[in-house]
Design an enzyme around this catalytic site. Structure first.
Site, PDB file in Angstrom:
ATOM      1  N   HIS A  72      69.880  65.145   6.581  1.00 28.97           N
ATOM      2  CA  HIS A  72      68.558  64.911   7.183  1.00 28.97           C
ATOM      3  C   HIS A  72      67.695  66.166   7.061  1.00 28.97           C
ATOM      4  O   HIS A  72      66.532  66.096   6.653  1.00 28.97           O
ATOM      5  CB  HIS A  72      68.742  64.520   8.651  1.00 28.97           C
ATOM      6  CG  HIS A  72      67.459  64.397   9.416  1.00 28.97           C
ATOM      7  ND1 HIS A  72      66.568  63.364   9.220  1.00 28.97           N
ATOM      8  CD2 HIS A  72      66.904  65.184  10.374  1.00 28.97           C
ATOM      9  CE1 HIS A  72      65.528  63.512  10.040  1.00 28.97           C
ATOM     10  NE2 HIS A  72      65.709  64.612  10.741  1.00 28.97           N
ATOM     11  N   ARG A 102      58.287  71.052   3.646  1.00 28.58           N
ATOM     12  CA  ARG A 102      58.251  72.357   2.964  1.00 28.58           C
ATOM     13  C   ARG A 102      58.913  72.216   1.601  1.00 28.58           C
ATOM     14  O   ARG A 102      60.065  72.614   1.413  1.00 28.58           O
ATOM     15  CB  ARG A 102      59.036  73.405   3.769  1.00 28.58           C
ATOM     16  CG  ARG A 102      58.505  73.757   5.148  1.00 28.58           C
ATOM     17  CD  ARG A 102      59.483  74.654   5.903  1.00 28.58           C
ATOM     18  NE  ARG A 102      60.803  74.039   6.005  1.00 28.58           N
ATOM     19  CZ  ARG A 102      61.152  73.154   6.941  1.00 28.58           C
ATOM     20  NH1 ARG A 102      60.292  72.804   7.867  1.00 28.58           N
ATOM     21  NH2 ARG A 102      62.364  72.639   6.952  1.00 28.58           N
ATOM     22  N   ASP A 109      65.420  58.663  18.970  1.00 25.10           N
ATOM     23  CA  ASP A 109      64.409  59.680  19.235  1.00 25.10           C
ATOM     24  C   ASP A 109      63.152  59.331  18.426  1.00 25.10           C
ATOM     25  O   ASP A 109      62.861  59.932  17.399  1.00 25.10           O
ATOM     26  CB  ASP A 109      64.990  61.036  18.806  1.00 25.10           C
ATOM     27  CG  ASP A 109      64.044  62.185  19.084  1.00 25.10           C
ATOM     28  OD1 ASP A 109      63.247  62.078  20.029  1.00 25.10           O
ATOM     29  OD2 ASP A 109      64.113  63.185  18.352  1.00 25.10           O
TER      30      ASP A 109
END
Lengths: 426, 426
Positions: A131, A140, A233
């Protein structure tokens, strides 16, 4: 460390007949803890243990004399083992307790569940290197996996107040975003998140506390964990991209998180442990994150799945579709014991009921990803659903369900149940 | 919005004589709330109001019938105003309550204080653009102030369990660090933090809750705040530098944070408000962070100071030395109302007792910096103390004290008291 004992014997059968059905999440070898009350009542929540399609009321069964889950979670390993043994023996076929305990049973269909304990502090980790790498590439491109990742169990604090139990419905969050490619000097955009995602996680609940200033050593770390739940989440990726530098995610996460109602104990997970070792080329953990027990059996073999049902599917009576399947053992670069040792090494105090999220447990293969951000490559490759709909990110009315279970030859299958949540309009 | 009324009249005097002494932090115009019990007792903490060098026990004074500060904090604006009026009238010279309430007073020297309420969730913001710029230069020389800063009130979640009250002693935290200039492939170093710092902050406590999914609008935001304390967010800069990417500070912050015992209410701060406007060249806040009341009187004029006393100074009977002085009004780029509106704009629910840290309140001048990281330019320009000692960062035995007060012509001076903490060996 939890040992395998007679409470795990796959031949055990319960006088609660539904617990003996093949594929049941809650056989007598499981015995997970949750808080319940009769549906529609306004009574205080009580402590229950799931068995088949029933809930045993622990106070009515005279096993405890209170309804404070956090107090129960603070028990010593010996007290926990004794409670598990009592439950296992008394729920077995032929137990003399059957007649008395029948009166302490409720149908799960007739009860309302809540968050399994009072969550004081909630920490989310980032334990899947897969992940971290895949997402890092999107945020990035030149620098996907940062130099600290293979040394530091990266974690950050989350919001406890907005954690709800399975069945939670929440409004699509609004906030600031800065669309990719927009003029750097232009004002950000304000509106509902257009990149709403889920994250497939496990939630480890703290049992015994440690005092402020007293780190927990690796050898003791698991004795401070009570059990595990499924944890979603929810994440607003567009809010996250704009807000997260330099202090981390905030409004992109704290609008809602959803936990499954049943805490599966570390004792119940004992048959599903595995060795934990670093791949060639990866550094060995620093000594404070290392130990023989962790190497021998620090990891857990837990299968995890994400399922989606859109409003259109629900209205048409169509079953949810599976988006991905993964396994904690393939996904997690750090073990739960390492999370506890790291969290406390600076003296930070953990308390009964604190929640440690695993982070999104994506496995190494693309179809083992635990979020849409990964599955759709940042929304660029939307998923086609069987009914013709497509999804880059979650749309209003979507219900996302996580499921988890443990299976291996020679052991009874146990389940973590499920956690569902639905996003409604903003 | 809080209005100036007769409870602020600088001519008011109390029958508690020490409240009338010039320079007193707790005159009758202040009336801050805290939790206390007789020193050495194990009784539950009670709710008190500071007046001069005394504490009034609100239950003994028959003003409330419970000892739950969080419940009191959830009161409506009207209930709060009524309580303040009762306190002000009954503590005034000539009040018929004097005889009865004398029995409800304790000497502050004879009581133990605790954290002023149960802190559910703690959020730390980053409201000083001067701090963000100066620190940003050290962590990212090429990119000190990130593009989001002037649009987003940057915040992140912190750890509630390790927040202690003034007087807190804590061990120097241990953890991983990666010394600057070390071989990128080398293992990080493990040991006690060598760059331990304080952060001079204000802590705003939430009063009234908002429901999950229900943002608080700017016009209502201050009605959800109860009061303010001094707050020291101790920071281990070497741990922070190595761990903070990509999810923010974690072990570098959560080993301890210290709060002052008295919450000064927004009502008490009413005379010290000021206009809030953006400097030329800075963007105006987005509409959800803007409002006429915020422009007119959104900022607060609170003078803040940091004082250091080393062990050697203490042993020699030498007084603490002041490291810096700043003012919230010059330091904060965002107002407390904006923090509430931003925190909830995505639907996040705030609850009574939640703590919102302001972030380090450094002013524009170098000697207005709120941390050693800034004052010593990352440790490169250590401070010389009057007794010949030097400090780049905190050393074992150092006691750091924050003080705060509000002064202006035509109003009675009020104080926030102080918050002290001491680092002991690791």
């Amino acid at each position: 460390m939890t040992a395998i004992n007679e409470t795990h014997d796959p031949k055990l059968r319960s006088w609660v007949a539904t617990a003996n059905v093949s594929g049941c999440d809650f056989p007598i070898q499981n015995l997970p803890f949750g808080r319940f009350r009769p549906k529609g009542s306004k009574e205080p929540f009580r402590i229950g243990v799931a068995i088949g399609d029933r809930v045993l009321d622990l106070e009515a069964a005279h096993l405890i004399d209170h309804a404070d889950m956090n107090l129960l979670m603070a028990a010593t390993a010996e007290e926990r083992a004794a409670l598990r043994k009592s439950l296992s023996e008394s729920l077995r076929e032929g137990s003399p307790k059957e007649k008395e305990w029948q009166l302490a049973l409720y149908a799960q269909a007739d009860v309302e569940m809540t968050v399994p304990c009072r969550i004081g502090d909630y920490t989310d980790f980032y334990t899947s290197v897969h992940h971290a790498t895949t997402v890092g590439k999107q945020f990035r491109p030149d620098n996907p996996l940062l130099p600290n990742y293979k040394w530091v169990p990266i974690g950050y604090h989350g919001r406890a107040s907005s954690i709800g139990v399975s069945g939670q419905q929440f409004k699509r969050p609004k906030g600031q975003t800065k669309p990719a490619g927009s003029d750097p000097a232009a004002a950000p955009v304000f509106g509902p998140s257009l990149r709403l995602d889920y994250e497939l996680e496990l939630g480890w609940f703290v049992g015994r506390a440690n005092a402020l200033g007293e780190p927990v050593l690796m050898a003791d770390a698991e004795s401070h964990l009570f059990g595990v739940t499924l944890f979603n989440d929810w994440s607003a990726r567009d809010l996250q991209g704009w807000e997260y530098q330099p202090l981390g995610p905030f409004l992109s996460k704290n609008f809602a998180s959803t936990v499954s109602p049943w805490m599966v104990t570390l004792e119940a997970l004992a048959p599903f442990r595995g060795s934990f070792e670093r791949a060639d080329g990866d550094p060995q953990p620093l000594p404070y994150l290392d130990g023989p027990a962790n190497r021998e059996r620090g990891s857990f073999h837990i299968t995890l799945e994400a399922w989606l049902q859109t409003k259109k599917m629900r209205d048409a009576g169509a079953a949810p579709v599976r988006l991905s399947q993964t396994d904690m053992r393939d996904a997690a670069y750090w073990t739960p014991a390492q999370l506890v040792a790291h969290h406390t090494v600076n003296g930070c105090n953990l308390q009964p009921g604190d929640l440690l999220g695993s982070g999104t447990l994506s496995g190494p293969a693309p179809d083992q990803a635990g979020s849409l951000l990964e599955l759709t490559v940042g929304g660029k490759q939307p998923i086609s659903l069987p009914n013709g709909e497509v999804r880059a990110f979650l749309e209003d009315g979507d219900t996302l369900t996580l499921r988890g279970y443990c299976e291996r030859n020679g052991a009874a299958r146990i389940g973590l149940g499920e956690v569902s949540g639905t996003v409604v309009g903003s």
